[in-house]
Design a protein around this motif. Structure first.
Motif, PDB file in Angstrom:
ATOM      1  N   PHE A 191      43.205 -70.538   0.294  1.00 15.71           N
ATOM      2  CA  PHE A 191      44.464 -69.875  -0.019  1.00 15.71           C
ATOM      3  C   PHE A 191      45.606 -70.884  -0.100  1.00 15.71           C
ATOM      4  N   PHE A 192      45.647 -71.741   0.917  1.00 17.89           N
ATOM      5  CA  PHE A 192      46.728 -72.735   0.952  1.00 17.89           C
ATOM      6  C   PHE A 192      46.651 -73.697  -0.230  1.00 17.89           C
ATOM      7  N   LEU A 229      47.702 -72.041  -3.370  1.00 12.78           N
ATOM      8  CA  LEU A 229      49.126 -71.750  -3.303  1.00 12.78           C
ATOM      9  C   LEU A 229      49.945 -73.017  -3.508  1.00 12.78           C
ATOM     10  N   SER A 230      49.522 -74.104  -2.858  1.00 17.12           N
ATOM     11  CA  SER A 230      50.326 -75.311  -2.968  1.00 17.12           C
ATOM     12  C   SER A 230      50.277 -75.831  -4.401  1.00 17.12           C
ATOM     13  N   SER A 250      50.044 -73.850  -6.972  1.00 17.42           N
ATOM     14  CA  SER A 250      50.851 -72.947  -7.777  1.00 17.42           C
ATOM     15  C   SER A 250      52.334 -73.266  -7.635  1.00 17.42           C
ATOM     16  N   ILE A 251      52.709 -73.878  -6.529  1.00 11.86           N
ATOM     17  CA  ILE A 251      54.106 -74.259  -6.352  1.00 11.86           C
ATOM     18  C   ILE A 251      54.513 -75.294  -7.404  1.00 11.86           C
ATOM     19  N   ARG A 269      53.210 -98.103 -10.529  1.00 12.32           N
ATOM     20  CA  ARG A 269      53.791 -97.029  -9.724  1.00 12.32           C
ATOM     21  C   ARG A 269      53.512 -95.665 -10.306  1.00 12.32           C
ATOM     22  N   GLY A 286      49.299 -96.492  -4.189  1.00  8.50           N
ATOM     23  CA  GLY A 286      50.713 -96.716  -4.466  1.00  8.50           C
ATOM     24  C   GLY A 286      51.155 -96.248  -5.841  1.00  8.50           C
ATOM     25  N   VAL A 287      50.308 -95.494  -6.512  1.00 10.39           N
ATOM     26  CA  VAL A 287      50.652 -94.966  -7.840  1.00 10.39           C
ATOM     27  C   VAL A 287      51.065 -93.509  -7.635  1.00 10.39           C
ATOM     28  N   HIS A 288      52.370 -93.283  -7.551  1.00 17.63           N
ATOM     29  CA  HIS A 288      52.876 -92.005  -7.061  1.00 17.63           C
ATOM     30  C   HIS A 288      53.348 -91.045  -8.135  1.00 17.63           C
ATOM     31  N   GLU A 289      53.710 -91.563  -9.286  1.00 17.53           N
ATOM     32  CA  GLU A 289      54.359 -90.694 -10.261  1.00 17.53           C
ATOM     33  C   GLU A 289      53.494 -90.482 -11.496  1.00 17.53           C
TER      34      GLU A 289
END
Lengths: 460, 460
Positions: A4-5, A8-9, A11-12, A364, A389-392
């Motif tokens: 569920f979590f 849901l996360s 879907s956010i 990055r 370290g590749v965040h975006e």
């Protein structure tokens, strides 16, 4: 509650995706770790870059250096026993700088030499150079407000700096580069006889940074050059003291007839869908006085390395993977256009294309150009990349060379390294091998190999 | 539903926090943007660093350079009109390298010079140097397995490289540095007469990287030096060819009596709780042959700059903000210990301390040492930092100098820049001003100023 979590996360973030799409997380995580181990422990890209920058050297389209770079990168991929290595014919513009290039500021009978570089595509000055009063502007609007009366017969000095407060230096570049690309014609429309543009860098130094410019149809063609940022500061201060300051410059660059050149392509054949492709590339050409280490030797060797790593790990791709060295990104983009045209005419469906053309710095993120669903699919892999370290995953575009593939529905991805140092070297003589960190280069190659692997495994 | 989702998504991270804690997001976001504009548009730290590295130069504890660095940074903070600038007395170890330092490999009667540097704290060799057979090991276990019989009377060569496959280079350092710190005594216990350690860097180059070492009580003291990585490669290859290879080295370093020195402290007085403190610091000392640009001139000038920026923006802190230049991080940590002792005896409650001692590279996060609640509070600010490429709030520690404050309940934060290039320069003669990027340095100062501001505003 776990399921569920998770759902849901997700879907956010905007798009709901089935939890099952993430079930191979562990296997992927292990494989990507192997990719990074190979890149950092047994990496080849740094030595290839050493050769490309120091032995081959500058390689502007149409030059001997460009021809040597074609031969060299082809030999590297053959040496790595890629399944298929071939050249693709490309006709390219052939602009040459010429031997003469000098400038000075003339004030109160004093001459002060300043470093300039003709912009790519510019015409020469008349023999003996141009000497005229110089008028400084910060914007095209300011230029137009001056009008013909104050511009005619003069040299226009475009001096709007890149905005240092932009965090992403490419944004700062985008906010200033029109001066280099279109300044000469804007000035010529008002009767100017020459154009000098502040170099596109936030640093203060003595390197002129060149780059392409275009003449607008209908405007007279006038010679255009870049001046180093220290030179630009000197010039603006001199003008403040003495508005009658003159400027002299001479350059004997010229555009020769188009030349024959090549894209260089190496493949690993796909086992289930060999006629579907994922390309990874950089551009092989550089400016004529630069080793082109960050721009874009790094992208080239990283692309070959990304494919080599998957091969070294025994990965058998579903689709055909291609490392592509594009020719002529700097002053014509003919390689990228030719590649896309060829793909279309041969029905080579490209699922995705990944480009590295933002320098060999610490990676990055990846820029993504695709549908929201395709973006969301890639963003599911965020955790796999964050460990490195590749965040975006998302912000930013694909790349100039792969751009023409977008019309064919190809998802475009651009490796986004840290941007802080890129414009210290961009299009300047200090874009040298020594400025590239081996580890940063290798981390970029590993990120590209990981993205290749995930796209090949899951599709888009 | 919005409230529900926000609370829920926070609870996924482990700790539920009231939504109201985030209500100033917009105001904070605007203020932090101003901090970055100031840092990047009107930054001072780069010129301070130029002076500290090029005019003051190397500044090992007890040296003239260290004394000059104290005077210089005090004058900088006074020049910026901090509310209070003062020195704190610290007694420091005083080790000096001496003029002699040379080494060569002797094989088949051939001598090959190799670059070495005595480790900080090492004793000298006897006059004329040491010449002996050399035995290579990769670990203390391997050394102990060799036993006295194979080690006695020889020089031990510790040659386990930093693991290049670690993404965070500080992890690779942590995995190898015991060889430098404790190798000599481990070898001496088995009768070795000298110790040579491979330099702590993943690069192959000709710079020996020094660093501190300690003699274990009970073991004989033997001279210890670092060898460059290229030298280490040559030595291991020579040993493979000829296990009877000998090694010669001479050094005349020595430990003088402890010397008087100082921490340098500048304050902005708090308006509501002037006797509560938030410190931000770096260490002022460097190794004796290094300009100490990344280690840790950067951290010093960033700390002053962080406080200066808040002052320049007219920010009136609730608590007293302190920029602290710690003395003697490299070989004794006396400055950090003295600072914490003084804070305790004067009842100066430190809410938090922020250290920058990982180089002046592009900032990527902050390490946090505190309770889970304190961590969670800081992590609420994640979005504010992510806009500036600072993505990781949590992983990593605080810093060596601020470490002693932990016992007083102070939350410790360490600026975590990109780690890829740090060990290219660490403790070596190439740790120079030119290797620091102005923008990267300034982004670090801005991240520190932003963290100072948030902690001062919200407490911890």
């Amino acid at each position: 509650m776990k399921k569920f979590f998770t759902a849901l996360s997700l879907s956010i973030t905007g798009i709901a995706l089935p939890v099952s799409a993430q079930t191979d997380f562990q296997a992927d995580s292990i494989f990507i770790r192997k990719i990074y181990d190979t890149a950092l422990g047994e990496g080849q890209s740094y030595e290839w870059l050493r050769h490309l920058t120091q032995q081959v050297g500058p390689r502007l389209s149409g030059s001997d250096g460009a021809a040597k770079a074609v031969v060299y990168t082809k030999s590297v991929m053959e040496g790595e026993h890629f399944d298929n290595v071939f050249l693709q014919n490309v006709m390219v513009p052939h602009w040459v700088r010429g031997a003469k290039e000098k400038a000075h500021i003339i004030t109160y009978k004093q001459k002060i030499e300043v470093p300039i570089a003709a912009l790519g595509g510019s015409i020469a000055t008349p023999k003996g150079g141009i000497k005229a009063k110089i008028v400084e502007v910060k914007s095209f609007q300011q230029l137009r407000d001056l009008g013909t009366e104050k511009v005619k017969g003069k040299i226009v000095f475009f001096n709007r700096p890149m905005d240092p407060t932009k965090i992403n230096t490419f944004e700062a570049y985008a906010g200033a580069v029109e001066q280099r690309a279109a300044g000469a014609s804007e000035a010529a429309k008002l009767g100017a006889i020459g154009s000098i543009t502040r170099s596109m860098t936030t640093r203060l130094d003595d390197f002129p940074h060149t780059g392409s410019m275009r003449y607008a149809s209908g405007a007279p063609m006038i010679p255009a050059a870049a001046i180093s940022t220290n030179g630009a500061e000197l010039l603006t201060n001199t003008l403040k003291e003495n508005p009658d300051t003159e400027f002299y410059f001479e350059q004997n660059c010229e555009t020769l007839p188009d030349a024959a050149s090549h894209n260089v392509i190496g493949e690993l054949k796909g086992k289930t869908s060999p006629n579907k492709y994922i390309a990874v590339g950089g551009h092989l050409d550089s400016w004529d006085f630069a080793q082109g280490a960050h721009d874009d030797g790094s992208g080239c060797v990283q692309s070959i390395e990304a494919v080599r790593i998957l091969k070294a790990l025994g990965y058998q791709p579903n689709n055909t993977l291609r490392a592509v060295m594009f020719m002529n990104e700097e002053n014509g983009m003919k390689g990228g256009v030719t590649y896309a045209d060829s793909a279309k005419s041969r029905n080579e469906t490209h699922i995705a294309a990944i480009e590295s053309d933002h320098g060999g710095f610490s990676p990055r993120g990846f820029g993504i150009v695709g549908t929201p669903e395709q973006k969301a699919k890639i963003q599911q892999w965020t955790k796999l990349f964050a460990a490195y370290g590749v965040h975006e995953l998302g912000p930013g575009g694909g790349g100039a060379d792969i751009g023409p593939l977008a019309q064919q529905g190809t998802v475009l991805l651009g490796l986004m390294p840290d941007t802080q140092r890129y414009f210290d070297y961009h299009h300047a003589a200090n874009d040298k091998f020594e400025t590239v960190s081996k580890r940063e280069l290798e981390l970029g190659a590993a990120a590209m190999a990981s993205m290749l692997y995930l796209i090949d495994k899951y599709g888009l």
